[in-house]
Design an enzyme around this catalytic site. Structure first.
Site, PDB file in Angstrom:
ATOM      1  N   ASP A  96      -5.647  19.011 -15.397  1.00 17.99           N
ATOM      2  CA  ASP A  96      -6.119  17.628 -15.752  1.00 17.99           C
ATOM      3  C   ASP A  96      -5.847  17.420 -17.143  1.00 17.99           C
ATOM      4  O   ASP A  96      -6.748  18.284 -18.033  1.00 17.99           O
ATOM      5  CB  ASP A  96      -7.650  17.218 -15.191  1.00 17.99           C
ATOM      6  CG  ASP A  96      -8.266  15.940 -15.745  1.00 17.99           C
ATOM      7  OD1 ASP A  96      -7.492  15.370 -16.706  1.00 17.99           O
ATOM      8  OD2 ASP A  96      -9.070  15.597 -15.159  1.00 17.99           O
ATOM      9  N   LYS A 141      -7.404   6.138 -19.515  1.00 16.59           N
ATOM     10  CA  LYS A 141      -7.744   6.611 -20.893  1.00 16.59           C
ATOM     11  C   LYS A 141      -6.479   6.185 -21.764  1.00 16.59           C
ATOM     12  O   LYS A 141      -6.277   5.087 -22.024  1.00 16.59           O
ATOM     13  CB  LYS A 141      -8.135   7.983 -20.847  1.00 16.59           C
ATOM     14  CG  LYS A 141      -9.031   8.457 -19.696  1.00 16.59           C
ATOM     15  CD  LYS A 141     -10.291   7.849 -20.242  1.00 16.59           C
ATOM     16  CE  LYS A 141     -11.526   7.915 -18.565  1.00 16.59           C
ATOM     17  NZ  LYS A 141     -11.559   9.346 -18.064  1.00 16.59           N
ATOM     18  N   TYR A 191     -14.680  17.774 -15.591  1.00 18.56           N
ATOM     19  CA  TYR A 191     -15.105  16.420 -15.549  1.00 18.56           C
ATOM     20  C   TYR A 191     -16.081  16.159 -14.480  1.00 18.56           C
ATOM     21  O   TYR A 191     -16.023  16.517 -13.303  1.00 18.56           O
ATOM     22  CB  TYR A 191     -13.836  15.399 -15.526  1.00 18.56           C
ATOM     23  CG  TYR A 191     -14.108  13.998 -15.355  1.00 18.56           C
ATOM     24  CD1 TYR A 191     -14.553  13.464 -16.243  1.00 18.56           C
ATOM     25  CD2 TYR A 191     -13.945  13.191 -13.857  1.00 18.56           C
ATOM     26  CE1 TYR A 191     -15.019  11.987 -16.094  1.00 18.56           C
ATOM     27  CE2 TYR A 191     -14.375  12.008 -13.761  1.00 18.56           C
ATOM     28  CZ  TYR A 191     -14.916  11.367 -15.014  1.00 18.56           C
ATOM     29  OH  TYR A 191     -15.029  10.039 -14.970  1.00 18.56           O
ATOM     30  N   ARG A 232       0.702  -1.347   0.092  1.00 21.72           N
ATOM     31  CA  ARG A 232      -0.123   0.090  -0.100  1.00 21.72           C
ATOM     32  C   ARG A 232       1.126   1.392   0.121  1.00 21.72           C
ATOM     33  O   ARG A 232       0.598   2.423  -0.593  1.00 21.72           O
ATOM     34  CB  ARG A 232      -1.021   0.163   1.241  1.00 21.72           C
ATOM     35  CG  ARG A 232      -1.884   1.208   1.298  1.00 21.72           C
ATOM     36  CD  ARG A 232      -3.019   1.070   1.974  1.00 21.72           C
ATOM     37  NE  ARG A 232      -3.105   0.127   3.273  1.00 21.72           N
ATOM     38  CZ  ARG A 232      -2.722   0.724   4.435  1.00 21.72           C
ATOM     39  NH1 ARG A 232      -1.969   2.070   4.367  1.00 21.72           N
ATOM     40  NH2 ARG A 232      -2.602   0.061   5.348  1.00 21.72           N
TER      41      ARG A 232
HETATM   42  C1  LIG Z   1     -11.794   9.678 -16.739  1.00 15.77           C
HETATM   43  C2  LIG Z   1     -11.544  10.916 -16.263  1.00 15.77           C
HETATM   44  C3  LIG Z   1     -11.075  11.206 -14.853  1.00 15.77           C
HETATM   45  C4  LIG Z   1     -11.364  10.044 -13.851  1.00 15.77           C
HETATM   46  O1  LIG Z   1     -10.516   9.119 -14.096  1.00 15.77           O
HETATM   47  P1  LIG Z   1     -10.898   7.448 -13.664  1.00 15.77           P
HETATM   48  O2  LIG Z   1      -9.855   6.739 -13.988  1.00 15.77           O
HETATM   49  O3  LIG Z   1     -12.210   7.273 -14.393  1.00 15.77           O
HETATM   50  O4  LIG Z   1     -11.225   7.564 -12.319  1.00 15.77           O
HETATM   51  C5  LIG Z   1     -10.803  12.441 -14.626  1.00 15.77           C
HETATM   52  N1  LIG Z   1     -10.673  13.393 -15.543  1.00 15.77           N
HETATM   53  C6  LIG Z   1     -10.914  13.192 -16.705  1.00 15.77           C
HETATM   54  C7  LIG Z   1     -10.661  14.245 -17.635  1.00 15.77           C
HETATM   55  C8  LIG Z   1     -11.396  12.193 -17.263  1.00 15.77           C
HETATM   56  O5  LIG Z   1     -11.834  11.917 -18.605  1.00 15.77           O
END
Ligand SMILES: *Cc1c(COP(=O)(O)O)cnc(C)c1O
Length: 362
Positions: free
Chosen positions: A165, A190, A96, A45
């Site tokens: 982000d 992603k 998001y 962890r």
């Molecule tokens: C998908 C996404 C998130 C969250 O990510 P997860 O891996 O689904 O928890 C945060 N910001 C953006 C822009 C995203 O597309």
């Protein structure tokens, strides 16, 4: 690893085990919760070799200190949790939806000033006296782009840290630390992982102190990624520049063709990355019929995989401020002519009366 290497090379060479006889070329999957005492990884962890290799590679690409999380939201939450009670966050409308929900549900301890992130003077006015500027560029799914260098410089003058982000662009196309951000955030689910087979997130901090605080947060909140996920995400990263090159070329071509299509009212594509949004004529019903008629474009949420996906974003009740008919398409690495043929066919099939569509065999 020499810093002069280009990104395409770093994506392949960074985060490898030390070169010595019989050492594996890639960090193996180590399934262990505990390690023999005395080393840096006593308990998984706190961190483990797979996550460490992934972090080394991301840190090399982004130019900072990376900390991997069990999901993108785990990464976002760790940054927001840095803020003391009573702090003020500046965040874009259309952020998001998970981040928006986090901010809304924290309203008893955090105040949020919502801004149009494309309006640089308005954002900088809102940043005055705030404690964090949160940006998401390009913004998912409206694909608005913020003036990152201008905003980061303005926030720095005002002593406000900036989190970016950059999931939609991926580190291939945008490395926020190079443009003055304090933290770069990626949902590795992603483009980085790229195959739709895992959840992971990563924050890269400009300085080691902030990275250490994130590691501590991860440890006590338990958001450490698993060994297999870390392995797969790093394996995905190896081909990220290649995949992005193909997917982006496909997206650009499809954006041009969709814009010329008489049944498409609006195309949003910032000329960057492989995510595009478009609105077919005929509203939500037509958009849903188009998704049902498409075959190569599978209807599914998320984005960033080698396989093209499509979804009507407003089907999510939490998604606000997005046109009802807006379809977000994640363009994958298939042949562009096959993708176009699929979209064109789905556009014409969805234009037919619903009864005919329902009656036609698939
Ligand atoms: C998908 C996404 C998130 C969250 O990510 P997860 O891996 O689904 O928890 C945060 N910001 C953006 C822009 C995203 O597309």
């Amino acid at each position: 690893m020499p810093r002069s290497l280009r990104l395409e090379t770093l994506a392949i060479t960074a985060g490898r085990p030390a070169t010595q006889p019989d050492a594996p070329l890639s960090e193996p999957v180590t399934l262990a919760s505990a390690f023999h005492a005395g080393g840096p990884n006593e308990y998984a962890r706190d961190g483990h070799p797979g996550a460490g290799a992934f972090e080394e590679a991301i840190g090399a690409l982004e130019g900072g200190h990376a900390v991997a999380f069990a999901s993108g939201m785990g990464a976002c939450a760790a940054i927001l949790d840095e803020l003391p009670v009573g702090a003020t966050v500046v965040a874009p409308h259309g952020v998001y939806m998970g981040v928006r929900e986090l901010l809304e549900e924290a309203e008893d301890r955090l105040a949020t000033r919502w801004v149009d992130q494309t309006d640089t003077p308005a954002v900088l006015a809102a940043v005055e006296g705030a404690d964090l500027l949160w940006l998401e560029t390009p913004l998912n799914p409206l694909l608005e782009v913020a003036d990152l260098p201008g905003l980061a410089a303005g926030a720095r003058v005002r002593g406000v840290p900036v989190a970016v982000d950059a999931t939609v662009a991926s580190p291939v196309l945008l490395r926020p630390l190079e443009q003055g951000a304090t933290w770069s955030v990626q949902s590795a689910t992603k483009y980085i992982a790229g195959h739709g087979d895992l959840l992971m997130g990563v924050v890269t901090a400009a300085d080691e102190d902030r990275a250490e605080r994130l590691r501590h947060h991860r440890k006590i909140h338990g958001a450490t990624p698993g060994a297999l996920e870390s392995f797969l995400a790093l394996r995905g990263l190896r081909t990220l520049p290649l995949r992005m090159e193909r997917a982006q070329a496909n997206a650009r071509e499809l954006a041009y063709r969709l814009r010329e299509h008489p049944d498409v009212e609006r195309v949003r594509y910032p000329g960057l990355g492989a995510l595009l949004s478009f609105e077919p004529a005929g509203g939500a019903e037509r958009a849903d019929a188009l998704c049902a008629a498409a075959e190569l474009f599978v209807t599914a949420t998320s984005f960033g995989g080698v396989q093209s996906t499509i979804e009507r974003r407003a089907r999510w009740p939490q998604e606000r401020g997005v046109p009802d008919a807006l379809l977000r398409a994640s363009i994958g690495c298939e042949d562009v002519e096959d993708l176009w043929a699929d979209l064109e066919r789905a556009l014409s099939a969805s234009a037919r009366p619903a009864t005919a569509l329902g009656a036609s065999p698939r």
